[in-house]
Design an enzyme around this catalytic site. Structure first.
Site, PDB file in Angstrom:
ATOM      1  N   ASP A 100      12.256   2.678   4.541  1.00 30.08           N
ATOM      2  CA  ASP A 100      11.859   1.270   4.554  1.00 30.08           C
ATOM      3  C   ASP A 100      13.060   0.408   4.935  1.00 30.08           C
ATOM      4  OD1 ASP A 100       9.247  -0.306   2.945  1.00 30.08           O
ATOM      5  OD2 ASP A 100      10.991  -1.471   3.616  1.00 30.08           O
ATOM      6  N   TYR A 123      -0.836  -9.958  15.323  1.00 22.88           N
ATOM      7  CA  TYR A 123      -0.756  -8.822  14.390  1.00 22.88           C
ATOM      8  C   TYR A 123      -1.738  -7.725  14.780  1.00 22.88           C
ATOM      9  CZ  TYR A 123      -2.131  -6.014  10.364  1.00 22.88           C
ATOM     10  OH  TYR A 123      -2.481  -4.959   9.553  1.00 22.88           O
ATOM     11  N   THR A 158      -5.819  -0.658  10.854  1.00 25.93           N
ATOM     12  CA  THR A 158      -6.567  -1.711  10.165  1.00 25.93           C
ATOM     13  C   THR A 158      -7.907  -1.968  10.844  1.00 25.93           C
ATOM     14  OG1 THR A 158      -6.563  -4.101   9.762  1.00 25.93           O
ATOM     15  CG2 THR A 158      -5.194  -3.351  11.552  1.00 25.93           C
ATOM     16  N   ASP A 159      -8.863  -2.461  10.074  1.00 25.66           N
ATOM     17  CA  ASP A 159     -10.160  -2.823  10.663  1.00 25.66           C
ATOM     18  C   ASP A 159     -10.032  -4.012  11.613  1.00 25.66           C
ATOM     19  OD1 ASP A 159      -9.730  -4.836   8.775  1.00 25.66           O
ATOM     20  OD2 ASP A 159     -11.683  -4.624   7.782  1.00 25.66           O
ATOM     21  N   GLU A 160      -8.887  -4.724  11.522  1.00 23.22           N
ATOM     22  CA  GLU A 160      -8.729  -5.916  12.369  1.00 23.22           C
ATOM     23  C   GLU A 160      -8.639  -5.568  13.853  1.00 23.22           C
ATOM     24  OE1 GLU A 160      -6.064  -8.978  11.176  1.00 23.22           O
ATOM     25  OE2 GLU A 160      -6.522  -8.732   9.054  1.00 23.22           O
ATOM     26  N   ASN A 203      -9.612  -4.876   3.932  1.00 28.23           N
ATOM     27  CA  ASN A 203      -8.635  -5.570   3.070  1.00 28.23           C
ATOM     28  C   ASN A 203      -8.452  -4.863   1.733  1.00 28.23           C
ATOM     29  OD1 ASN A 203      -9.610  -7.632   5.024  1.00 28.23           O
ATOM     30  ND2 ASN A 203      -8.174  -8.923   3.888  1.00 28.23           N
ATOM     31  N   LYS A 225      -1.247  -3.813  16.218  1.00 27.56           N
ATOM     32  CA  LYS A 225      -1.771  -2.615  15.544  1.00 27.56           C
ATOM     33  C   LYS A 225      -2.686  -1.832  16.500  1.00 27.56           C
ATOM     34  CE  LYS A 225      -1.328  -1.600  11.706  1.00 27.56           C
ATOM     35  NZ  LYS A 225      -0.274  -0.770  11.042  1.00 27.56           N
ATOM     36  N   ILE A 256       0.839  -1.213   0.000  1.00 32.61           N
ATOM     37  CA  ILE A 256       0.000   0.000   0.000  1.00 32.61           C
ATOM     38  C   ILE A 256       0.868   1.255   0.000  1.00 32.61           C
ATOM     39  CG2 ILE A 256      -1.979   1.161   1.046  1.00 32.61           C
ATOM     40  CD1 ILE A 256      -2.644  -1.423   2.512  1.00 32.61           C
ATOM     41  N   LYS A 284      -0.454 -13.032   0.611  1.00 31.28           N
ATOM     42  CA  LYS A 284      -1.824 -12.649   0.958  1.00 31.28           C
ATOM     43  C   LYS A 284      -2.805 -13.297  -0.019  1.00 31.28           C
ATOM     44  CE  LYS A 284      -0.046  -9.890   4.086  1.00 31.28           C
ATOM     45  NZ  LYS A 284       0.444  -8.556   3.804  1.00 31.28           N
ATOM     46  N   LEU A 285      -4.061 -13.439   0.403  1.00 29.17           N
ATOM     47  CA  LEU A 285      -4.993 -14.290  -0.345  1.00 29.17           C
ATOM     48  C   LEU A 285      -5.071 -13.991  -1.845  1.00 29.17           C
ATOM     49  CD1 LEU A 285      -7.151 -16.592  -0.202  1.00 29.17           C
ATOM     50  CD2 LEU A 285      -8.854 -14.761  -0.083  1.00 29.17           C
TER      51      LEU A 285
END
Ligand code: NAD
Ligand code: DAU
Length: 355
Positions: A49, A169, A141-143, A198, A173, A28, A208-209
């Site tokens: 990074d 994880y 994140t929404d997680e 996501n 966050k 991202i 990732k998926l």
């Protein structure tokens, strides 16, 4: 209005807008850098990074010679290095994407998640306090909200939903989010936080998926689906996420959390079948494998706040976004073939070998 814009865009000393983007060699972060360099012809971006397994310099090769871009290989946990960089650059804003981002890896080895995601965030914010900043933005994140049941489609995550993270994880966050908001309250650091669902799109690491399914399908390898494949995610095309962050940076309120979501809930098995169909591959490659430990059932975002306050809405429909993404992976085989022929092979064997 013109005055206000000027105040936002230029630093007090009259220098040009400089943004430190951490984690910009990842999925991202790189898309965000491309978006900002294109949209703002006078902005300068400094990408920080560490180049972990997830960071790829090849992703940034098209902008390495851009005079408005600088790449610095640096760990956000390296306090002395980060302070030195702030002293040199005096950034106007920091957008922190740098993180260990893969849930499965956090289940195997939580400690590096705590180090980067929590301690690294603290180092960046300390640097902002020491050298001054117009905005520190935390990519969350929404997680952090945990998960929702499948049988309650009426329930969505709002910014008021209590934090209830499930994995190492997401708890790292969540801890970082709390720290960011505490730095605002305690030190009046001008922060904002966004919690997105996501993402999918170009340069997505094939652990990732969605990229994993594309890559495995193209290589005629089995496609691992955890558990029953009924788990639901709310998929958002990465450019829509970048637009939302841009709006929050320039117009979002300090001290606020903004949810960002795709209004696009899909079960994993539907995502996998869609990709197989688009690639003309049979569903017989789909292999149901042992479920992820503590696997979150459903994520769904209520993004009313950012829609009402900032006029943001997701512009890319999934049918269009997934086609663009598949096309990108077809046209950029070098990028992902280099990844999957390296250390990734050991990772894949370890995670999927006996699954
Ligand atoms: P990614 O794993 O693709 O990229 C992470 C980048 O951070 C890599 O370039 C890596 O080298 C760098 N990095 C890791 N540790 C570092 C350290 N200590 N110092 C400096 N750099 C370091 O991740 P992504 O999917 O692009 O996610 C970016 C951010 O967005 C993360 O904070 C993640 O939690 C958040 N997020 C991701 C999604 C998603 O769907 N991918 C959704 C919501 C939020
Ligand atoms: O919701 C935002 C989060 O989305 C981000 O914070 C994370 O950084 C990002 O990795 C992502 O987390 P998920 O765990 O939802 O994404 P992942 O692609 O790992 O998995 C998506 C779903 O697919 C999840 O239900 C697990 C399942 N899955 C995943 C893999 C890798 C499979 O069924 N098979 C697989 O091989």
């Amino acid at each position: 209005m013109a005055l206000l814009l000027k105040k936002i865009i230029y630093r007090k000393d009259g220098g040009v807008m400089k943004i430190i983007v951490t984690g910009g060699a990842g999925f991202i972060g790189s898309n965000f850098i491309f978006y900002m360099l294109k949209k703002y012809p006078d902005y300068e971006i400094i990408c920080v990074d560490k180049l972990t397994y997830a960071g790829n310099l090849s992703t940034l090769k098209g902008i390495m010679d851009n005079h408005r871009f600088r790449f610095v290989k640096l760990d956000i946990c390296d306090r002395a290095g980060i302070y030195q960089l702030f002293e040199e650059e005096l950034p106007s804003m920091v957008v922190n994407f740098a993180a260990e981002s893969h849930v499965d890896r956090s289940i195997e080895n939580p400690s590096v998640f705590l180090e980067t995601n929590i301690m690294g965030t603290a180092v960046l914010m300390d640097a902002c306090r020491k050298y001054g900043i117009q905005r520190y933005h935390q990519i969350s994140t929404d997680e952090v909200y945990g998960d929702l049941p499948l049988n309650r489609p009426d329930l969505l995550f709002t910014e008021e939903t209590p934090i209830q993270a499930s994995s190492p994880y997401s708890s790292s966050k969540a801890a970082a989010d709390l720290l960011v908001l505490a730095y605002h309250r305690t030190y009046e650091l001008p922060v904002s936080v966004s919690r997105c669902s996501n993402n999918y799109g170009p340069y997505h690491f094939p652990e990732k998926l969605i990229p994993l399914v594309i890559v495995n399908a193209l290589n005629d390898k089995p496609i691992p689906v955890y558990g029953t494949g009924e788990n639901v995610r709310d998929w958002l095309y990465v450019d829509d996420h970048c637009k939302a962050i841009d709006l929050i940076l320039h117009q979002g309120r300090v001290g606020e959390v903004y949810n960002i979501g795709g209004h696009n809930e899909m079960s994993n098995i539907d995502v996998v079948k869609t990709i197989c169909n688009r690639l003309g591959k049979s569903h017989s490659s789909i292999a149901y494998v042992t479920d992820r430990k503590g696997h979150d059932m459903r994520y769904a975002i209520d993004s009313t706040k950012i829609q009402n306050e900032l006029g943001w809405f997701p512009e890319t429909r999934f049918s269009e976004g997934i086609q663009k993404t598949i096309q990108w992976y077809l046209e950029n085989k070098d990028w992902w073939e280099t990844i999957i022929s390296g250390e990734y092979r050991n990772y894949y064997k370890k995670m999927y070998g006996d699954r």
